[in-house]
Design an enzyme around this catalytic site. Structure first.
Site, mmCIF file in Angstrom:
data_model
loop_
_atom_site.group_PDB
_atom_site.id
_atom_site.type_symbol
_atom_site.label_atom_id
_atom_site.label_comp_id
_atom_site.label_asym_id
_atom_site.label_seq_id
_atom_site.Cartn_x
_atom_site.Cartn_y
_atom_site.Cartn_z
ATOM 1 N N HIS A 28 0.865 -1.206 0.000
ATOM 2 C CA HIS A 28 0.000 0.000 0.000
ATOM 3 C C HIS A 28 0.891 1.242 0.000
ATOM 4 O O HIS A 28 1.506 1.581 1.010
ATOM 5 C CB HIS A 28 -0.912 0.026 1.236
ATOM 6 C CG HIS A 28 -1.871 1.171 1.221
ATOM 7 N ND1 HIS A 28 -3.233 0.993 1.317
ATOM 8 C CD2 HIS A 28 -1.693 2.504 1.103
ATOM 9 C CE1 HIS A 28 -3.837 2.173 1.273
ATOM 10 N NE2 HIS A 28 -2.904 3.116 1.137
ATOM 11 N N HIS A 30 1.595 5.405 -1.770
ATOM 12 C CA HIS A 30 1.250 6.568 -2.604
ATOM 13 C C HIS A 30 2.525 7.108 -3.238
ATOM 14 O O HIS A 30 3.462 7.491 -2.521
ATOM 15 C CB HIS A 30 0.601 7.660 -1.746
ATOM 16 C CG HIS A 30 -0.680 7.217 -1.124
ATOM 17 N ND1 HIS A 30 -1.912 7.410 -1.702
ATOM 18 C CD2 HIS A 30 -0.922 6.536 0.031
ATOM 19 C CE1 HIS A 30 -2.859 6.886 -0.935
ATOM 20 N NE2 HIS A 30 -2.280 6.343 0.135
ATOM 21 N N LEU A 31 2.545 7.129 -4.565
ATOM 22 C CA LEU A 31 3.734 7.632 -5.278
ATOM 23 C C LEU A 31 3.504 8.992 -5.916
ATOM 24 O O LEU A 31 4.453 9.589 -6.421
ATOM 25 C CB LEU A 31 4.158 6.640 -6.370
ATOM 26 C CG LEU A 31 4.927 5.404 -5.913
ATOM 27 C CD1 LEU A 31 5.199 4.488 -7.107
ATOM 28 C CD2 LEU A 31 6.243 5.776 -5.232
ATOM 29 N N ARG A 32 2.253 9.456 -5.967
ATOM 30 C CA ARG A 32 1.914 10.724 -6.641
ATOM 31 C C ARG A 32 2.291 10.658 -8.118
ATOM 32 O O ARG A 32 2.425 9.585 -8.684
ATOM 33 C CB ARG A 32 2.585 11.922 -5.948
ATOM 34 C CG ARG A 32 2.455 11.936 -4.424
ATOM 35 C CD ARG A 32 1.025 11.903 -3.945
ATOM 36 N NE ARG A 32 0.951 12.124 -2.502
ATOM 37 C CZ ARG A 32 -0.042 11.695 -1.743
ATOM 38 N NH1 ARG A 32 -1.040 10.991 -2.254
ATOM 39 N NH2 ARG A 32 -0.058 11.963 -0.451
ATOM 40 N N ASN A 56 -5.190 7.433 -6.089
ATOM 41 C CA ASN A 56 -5.893 8.688 -5.752
ATOM 42 C C ASN A 56 -5.136 9.914 -6.255
ATOM 43 O O ASN A 56 -4.782 10.810 -5.495
ATOM 44 C CB ASN A 56 -6.181 8.779 -4.245
ATOM 45 C CG ASN A 56 -4.946 8.784 -3.380
ATOM 46 O OD1 ASN A 56 -3.894 8.254 -3.766
ATOM 47 N ND2 ASN A 56 -5.029 9.390 -2.209
ATOM 48 N N LYS A 116 -9.552 -0.055 -5.773
ATOM 49 C CA LYS A 116 -9.557 0.574 -4.447
ATOM 50 C C LYS A 116 -10.865 1.281 -4.159
ATOM 51 O O LYS A 116 -11.343 2.083 -4.949
ATOM 52 C CB LYS A 116 -8.404 1.596 -4.387
ATOM 53 C CG LYS A 116 -8.321 2.413 -3.102
ATOM 54 C CD LYS A 116 -7.810 1.628 -1.914
ATOM 55 C CE LYS A 116 -7.937 2.395 -0.616
ATOM 56 N NZ LYS A 116 -6.775 3.152 -0.244
ATOM 57 N N HIS A 154 -10.425 1.292 1.930
ATOM 58 C CA HIS A 154 -10.200 2.297 2.976
ATOM 59 C C HIS A 154 -11.402 2.163 3.894
ATOM 60 O O HIS A 154 -12.502 2.607 3.560
ATOM 61 C CB HIS A 154 -10.078 3.713 2.380
ATOM 62 C CG HIS A 154 -9.810 4.750 3.416
ATOM 63 N ND1 HIS A 154 -8.617 5.436 3.500
ATOM 64 C CD2 HIS A 154 -10.552 5.192 4.458
ATOM 65 C CE1 HIS A 154 -8.651 6.265 4.532
ATOM 66 N NE2 HIS A 154 -9.824 6.135 5.129
ATOM 67 N N HIS A 192 -4.491 -0.550 5.786
ATOM 68 C CA HIS A 192 -3.993 0.235 6.927
ATOM 69 C C HIS A 192 -4.916 0.167 8.148
ATOM 70 O O HIS A 192 -5.449 1.177 8.589
ATOM 71 C CB HIS A 192 -3.727 1.687 6.533
ATOM 72 C CG HIS A 192 -4.773 2.344 5.665
ATOM 73 N ND1 HIS A 192 -6.114 2.349 5.964
ATOM 74 C CD2 HIS A 192 -4.658 3.005 4.499
ATOM 75 C CE1 HIS A 192 -6.761 2.995 5.016
ATOM 76 N NE2 HIS A 192 -5.902 3.402 4.115
ATOM 77 N N LEU A 244 -4.645 9.317 7.876
ATOM 78 C CA LEU A 244 -5.986 8.740 7.960
ATOM 79 C C LEU A 244 -5.951 7.293 7.492
ATOM 80 O O LEU A 244 -5.320 7.020 6.466
ATOM 81 C CB LEU A 244 -6.966 9.555 7.100
ATOM 82 C CG LEU A 244 -7.287 10.938 7.667
ATOM 83 C CD1 LEU A 244 -8.049 11.777 6.659
ATOM 84 C CD2 LEU A 244 -8.088 10.819 8.973
ATOM 85 N N ASP A 272 1.567 2.718 3.485
ATOM 86 C CA ASP A 272 0.718 3.898 3.288
ATOM 87 C C ASP A 272 1.563 5.175 3.290
ATOM 88 O O ASP A 272 1.083 6.237 3.664
ATOM 89 C CB ASP A 272 -0.392 3.980 4.346
ATOM 90 C CG ASP A 272 -1.526 4.898 3.903
ATOM 91 O OD1 ASP A 272 -1.598 5.246 2.709
ATOM 92 O OD2 ASP A 272 -2.336 5.283 4.759
ATOM 93 N N HIS A 276 3.478 14.562 1.297
ATOM 94 C CA HIS A 276 2.926 15.907 1.119
ATOM 95 C C HIS A 276 4.049 16.884 1.446
ATOM 96 O O HIS A 276 4.805 16.663 2.408
ATOM 97 C CB HIS A 276 1.775 16.173 2.102
ATOM 98 C CG HIS A 276 0.548 15.344 1.853
ATOM 99 N ND1 HIS A 276 -0.399 15.664 0.915
ATOM 100 C CD2 HIS A 276 0.120 14.195 2.434
ATOM 101 C CE1 HIS A 276 -1.364 14.753 0.927
ATOM 102 N NE2 HIS A 276 -1.069 13.846 1.843
ATOM 103 N N ALA A 288 -3.341 14.955 5.333
ATOM 104 C CA ALA A 288 -3.135 13.690 6.054
ATOM 105 C C ALA A 288 -2.111 12.841 5.318
ATOM 106 O O ALA A 288 -2.184 12.713 4.094
ATOM 107 C CB ALA A 288 -4.457 12.939 6.141
HETATM 108 O O1 DOR Z 1 -3.177 9.703 5.496
HETATM 109 C C1 DOR Z 1 -3.532 9.389 4.361
HETATM 110 N N1 DOR Z 1 -2.979 9.954 3.271
HETATM 111 N N2 DOR Z 1 -4.518 8.492 4.226
HETATM 112 C C2 DOR Z 1 -5.060 8.223 3.024
HETATM 113 O O2 DOR Z 1 -5.973 7.430 2.973
HETATM 114 C C3 DOR Z 1 -4.609 8.948 1.811
HETATM 115 C C4 DOR Z 1 -3.242 9.438 1.964
HETATM 116 C C5 DOR Z 1 -2.838 10.444 0.892
HETATM 117 O O3 DOR Z 1 -3.072 10.171 -0.290
HETATM 118 O O4 DOR Z 1 -2.268 11.470 1.229
HETATM 119 ZN ZN ZN Z 2 -3.242 5.167 1.495
#
Ligand code: DOR
Ligand code: ZN
Length: 375
Positions: A28, A30-32, A56, A116, A154, A192, A244, A272, A276, A288
Site C-alpha cells: 500500500h 502513494h507515489l503521486r 488517488n 480501491k 479504505h 492500513h 488517515l 501507506d 505531502h 493527512a
Molecule cells: O493519510 C492518508 N494519506 N490516508 C489516506 O488514505 C490517503 C493518503 C494520501 O493520499 O495522502
Molecule cells: Zn493510502
C-alpha cells in the site's frame, strides 16, 4: 522526539546484530505523479521490489488505460532515480461509474492487480469515491469476484455523526460485513488497519477460495504499529503524525502489533507512505499522510523488536516478504535485503518540489537499524 510507549521502554531481549530476509514489497503506497513522483520513487525502490500503487491522483486512475499510462510514468521515474529494479502493481479507483467491462479489461491486462474503494470524503482525493458501496457498485463488485480482482478497502465510514476515532470500527458492521455476505468469493484487503476490532475481524474471519488462497487480508503501517494517538498532541499539535485513518488508543496499537508479529498469513506490510510537501502539512487544515518510505524497513524492524519478535527474522520475513505475495498469488522476490544494528538519524528535511521540501516521518529521530544491502 515522540515519547516512548510502555513497550518502547521494555528491555530488548534480542541480540541480533544483522539479519537478511527476502526482499520485501510494499502492499500500500502513494507515489503521486509528475515531479513529486520523481522525488519519492527512488526511496521506495531502494527498500522494496514491488508496491501496490494507490490511484488517488487528480484526476483519479479510474481506467485500465490510465493505469497503464501511470505505470509507464512510474517506470520512467524509476530509471531516472537509478534506484534499481522496481515493479509497480497498479490499482483502479472505484467509482459509481466503474463498469463490469472495465473490470474485465483491468483483470485481463496483467497490469492492474486490484481496485480501491475510497468512501467519498474519507481522505485525500476521495471526492470521486463511493458513498453507497453496495447500492452504487454491485455490478462492478460482481465482476471483480468473477475475475478474481481484489477490492482494497479504505475502511472508514464518513458520517459526520460518527466520532472520527470510531469510523473504522463502525465500518466493519455497516459496510465490511454486508459486503462479505453479499460477495463471499470477493477477495478483500482491509487497508492500513488501525483498531483492535479490525485486527480481530481479519484474524478470525478466515475464509479461502477453492485453491486455498485467503479471501480476506489486511495491511499495517509503521506508524500504527509504533505510535498511539498521544503522539498527535505531544507538546503541541504534531502534523507529521497526522494520517488517515488516524492513530488510535494504545490498546489498539498493541493489538495491531500482535497481529503483525503473529506470522498469520492474512497480515502483511503496507506503509501507506503518503508524501505531502512540508508547507502543506504544517498549515491550518494540513494534509493527512506520513512520508515513511525512506526508512520503512528500519521502522518495521524496530516495531518487531519492541514486540520481542526479532530474536530471529522469520516473523518479519513472513509479514514483509511472504504473506503479501501469497495473498496476491505472486511469487516471493528472489533478492534479499540486509539490516544491521547500526544507528542512523532521519534527516529533518528531504528535497521535494519546492524549497519547503518534505519532512520524512520521525524526522530528526535516531533509528537503531540501517538497511546496508539490497539486491
Ligand atoms: O493519510 C492518508 N494519506 N490516508 C489516506 O488514505 C490517503 C493518503 C494520501 O493520499 O495522502
Ligand atoms: Zn493510502
Amino acid at each position: 522526539m515522540q515519547p516512548t510507549t510502555k513497550q518502547h521502554s521494555q528491555t530488548v531481549k534480542a541480540q541480533l546484530t544483522e539479519f537478511s530476509i527476502r526482499r520485501p514489497d510494499d502492499w500500500h503506497l502513494h507515489l503521486r505523479d509528475g515531479a513529486a513522483l520523481d522525488h519519492v520513487v527512488g526511496a521506495t525502490a531502494k527498500q522494496f521490489h514491488r508496491a501496490i500503487v494507490m490511484p488517488n491522483l487528480k484526476p483519479p486512475v479510474t481506467t485500465t488505460d490510465m493505469a497503464v499510462a501511470y505505470r509507464d510514468r512510474i517506470l520512467t521515474a524509476v530509471k531516472k532515480s537509478n534506484a534499481g529494479s522496481f515493479e509497480p502493481l497498479m490499482v483502479l479507483y472505484l467509482t459509481g461509474a466503474t463498469t463490469p467491462a472495465e473490470i474485465e479489461k483491468a483483470a485481463k491486462s496483467g497490469v492492474v492487480k486490484a481496485v480501491k474503494l475510497y468512501p467519498a470524503g474519507a481522505t485525500t482525493n476521495s471526492e470521486a469515491g463511493v458513498s453507497d458501496l453496495l447500492g452504487q457498485c454491485s455490478d462492478a463488485l460482481e465482476a471483480m469476484q468473477k475475475h478474481d480482482l481484489p477490492l482494497l478497502v479504505h475502511g472508514e465510514v464518513t458520517d459526520s455523526d460518527v466520532d472520527v476515532f470510531d469510523r473504522e470500527a463502525v465500518f466493519i458492521d455497516r459496510v465490511m460485513k454486508p459486503l462479505r455476505a453479499r460477495f463471499p468469493g470477493l477477495r478483500v484487503v482491509f487497508e492500513h488497519i488501525t483498531t483492535k476490532q479490525a485486527a480481530e475481524f481479519v484474524r478470525d474471519e478466515v475464509t479461502r477460495d477453492s485453491s486455498g488462497r485467503l479471501l480476506l487480508g489486511a495491511t499495517l503501517t509503521p506508524q500504527h504499529l509504533l505510535y498511539n494517538r498521544n503522539s498527535l498532541f505531544n507538546g503541541g499539535l504534531q502534523p507529521h503524525w497526522y494520517c488517515l485513518p488516524i492513530l488510535k488508543r494504545e490498546e489498539h496499537r498493541v493489538a495491531l502489533l500482535e497481529a503483525a508479529v503473529s506470522g498469520l498469513p492474512q497480515f502483511f506490510l503496507g506503509t501507506d507512505s503518503a508524501p505531502h510537501a512540508k508547507h502543506l502539512k504544517e498549515m491550518a487544515c494540513g494534509c493527512a499522510g506520513c512520508y515513511s518510505a525512506p526508512y520503512a524497513m528500519e521502522m518495521y524492524a524496530e516495531a518487531f523488536e519492541l514486540a520481542g519478535a526479532l530474536d530471529t527474522p522469520e516473523k518479519l520475513e513472513l509479514f514483509a516478504s511472504l504473506n503479501g505475495p501469497a495473498f496476491y498469488g505472486l511469487a516471493p522476490n528472489e533478492g534479499r535485503i540486509t539490516l544491521r544494528r547500526q544507528s542512523q538519524t532521519i534527516p529533518a528535511n528531504l528535497p521535494f518540489l519546492t524549497d519547503s521540501g518534505i519532512v520524512p516521518f520521525r524526522a530528526g529521530e535516531e533509528l537503531a537499524w540501517s538497511m546496508v544491502d539490497s539486491d
